[in-house]
Design a protein around this motif. Structure first.
Motif, PDB file in Angstrom:
ATOM      1  N   UNK A   1       0.824  -1.183   0.000  1.00 18.24           N
ATOM      2  CA  UNK A   1       0.000   0.000   0.000  1.00 18.24           C
ATOM      3  C   UNK A   1       0.875   1.255   0.000  1.00 18.24           C
ATOM      4  N   UNK A   2       1.975   1.209   0.753  1.00 23.94           N
ATOM      5  CA  UNK A   2       2.860   2.366   0.806  1.00 23.94           C
ATOM      6  C   UNK A   2       3.532   2.606  -0.541  1.00 23.94           C
ATOM      7  N   UNK A   3       3.730   1.535  -1.292  1.00 21.75           N
ATOM      8  CA  UNK A   3       4.332   1.683  -2.613  1.00 21.75           C
ATOM      9  C   UNK A   3       3.408   2.486  -3.524  1.00 21.75           C
ATOM     10  N   UNK A   4       2.140   2.194  -3.497  1.00 21.37           N
ATOM     11  CA  UNK A   4       1.173   2.940  -4.311  1.00 21.37           C
ATOM     12  C   UNK A   4       1.035   4.386  -3.881  1.00 21.37           C
ATOM     13  N   UNK A   5       1.041   4.615  -2.582  1.00 21.31           N
ATOM     14  CA  UNK A   5       0.958   5.991  -2.077  1.00 21.31           C
ATOM     15  C   UNK A   5       2.198   6.768  -2.473  1.00 21.31           C
ATOM     16  N   UNK A   6       3.365   6.122  -2.408  1.00 18.82           N
ATOM     17  CA  UNK A   6       4.607   6.786  -2.804  1.00 18.82           C
ATOM     18  C   UNK A   6       4.604   7.173  -4.273  1.00 18.82           C
ATOM     19  N   UNK A   7       4.157   6.262  -5.126  1.00 18.57           N
ATOM     20  CA  UNK A   7       4.083   6.573  -6.556  1.00 18.57           C
ATOM     21  C   UNK A   7       3.092   7.701  -6.804  1.00 18.57           C
ATOM     22  N   UNK A   8       1.970   7.667  -6.100  1.00 15.58           N
ATOM     23  CA  UNK A   8       0.973   8.728  -6.240  1.00 15.58           C
ATOM     24  C   UNK A   8       1.559  10.082  -5.842  1.00 15.58           C
ATOM     25  N   UNK A   9       2.307  10.120  -4.738  1.00 12.71           N
ATOM     26  CA  UNK A   9       2.909  11.379  -4.304  1.00 12.71           C
ATOM     27  C   UNK A   9       3.946  11.893  -5.307  1.00 12.71           C
ATOM     28  N   UNK A  10       4.710  10.982  -5.897  1.00 15.71           N
ATOM     29  CA  UNK A  10       5.688  11.400  -6.904  1.00 15.71           C
ATOM     30  C   UNK A  10       4.982  12.003  -8.110  1.00 15.71           C
ATOM     31  N   UNK A  11       3.907  11.376  -8.559  1.00 13.94           N
ATOM     32  CA  UNK A  11       3.176  11.878  -9.732  1.00 13.94           C
ATOM     33  C   UNK A  11       2.536  13.231  -9.430  1.00 13.94           C
ATOM     34  N   UNK A  12       1.863  13.338  -8.301  1.00 19.92           N
ATOM     35  CA  UNK A  12       1.217  14.608  -7.948  1.00 19.92           C
ATOM     36  C   UNK A  12       2.266  15.699  -7.764  1.00 19.92           C
ATOM     37  N   UNK A  13       3.380  15.358  -7.136  1.00 19.48           N
ATOM     38  CA  UNK A  13       4.443  16.332  -6.942  1.00 19.48           C
ATOM     39  C   UNK A  13       5.045  16.798  -8.261  1.00 19.48           C
ATOM     40  N   UNK A  14       5.227  15.871  -9.203  1.00 24.92           N
ATOM     41  CA  UNK A  14       5.761  16.256 -10.509  1.00 24.92           C
ATOM     42  C   UNK A  14       4.789  17.167 -11.256  1.00 24.92           C
ATOM     43  N   UNK A  15       3.511  16.885 -11.143  1.00 27.04           N
ATOM     44  CA  UNK A  15       2.517  17.746 -11.797  1.00 27.04           C
ATOM     45  C   UNK A  15       2.545  19.137 -11.185  1.00 27.04           C
ATOM     46  N   UNK A  16       2.594  19.199  -9.854  1.00 25.80           N
ATOM     47  CA  UNK A  16       2.617  20.512  -9.198  1.00 25.80           C
ATOM     48  C   UNK A  16       3.908  21.265  -9.493  1.00 25.80           C
ATOM     49  N   UNK A  17       5.036  20.564  -9.546  1.00 27.06           N
ATOM     50  CA  UNK A  17       6.324  21.244  -9.720  1.00 27.06           C
ATOM     51  C   UNK A  17       6.562  21.683 -11.156  1.00 27.06           C
ATOM     52  N   UNK A  18       6.094  20.908 -12.137  1.00 29.53           N
ATOM     53  CA  UNK A  18       6.464  21.186 -13.523  1.00 29.53           C
ATOM     54  C   UNK A  18       5.316  21.649 -14.419  1.00 29.53           C
ATOM     55  N   UNK A  19       4.069  21.307 -14.081  1.00 27.69           N
ATOM     56  CA  UNK A  19       2.977  21.589 -15.012  1.00 27.69           C
ATOM     57  C   UNK A  19       2.059  22.717 -14.563  1.00 27.69           C
TER      58      UNK A  19
END
Length: 75
Positions: A1-19
């Motif tokens: 479960x933590x693996x999925x949450x970690x991937x989700x945070x990376x994706x959301x963070x990349x969207x917020x930081x770059x897009x």
């Protein structure tokens, strides 16, 4: 479960930081994105380490034998 949450945070963070180019007073969205990405990477790494430790765990069964037919010698 933590693996999925970690991937989700990376994706959301990349969207917020770059897009996202919106601005909110008192809040830097790019910094929030970088923080989310760092937290996501940390969650993924910790999840993988915990799963590796769980896979290396071994269990041994202890069996106690009692010989009912021959009582122990009395001295």
């Amino acid at each position: 479960m933590a693996l999925g949450i970690g991937i989700f945070l990376v994706v959301v963070g990349a969207i917020l930081a770059f897009a996202v180019e919106a601005s909110v007073s008192g809040l830097d969205i790019q910094v929030v994105g970088w923080i989310c990405m760092i937290a996501g990477v940390l969650a993924v790494v910790l999840s993988l380490v915990m799963n590796a430790q769980r896979a290396n765990t071994s269990h041994t069964e202890v069996v106690e034998r009692r010989d009912v037919g021959n009582p122990p010698p009395r001295y």
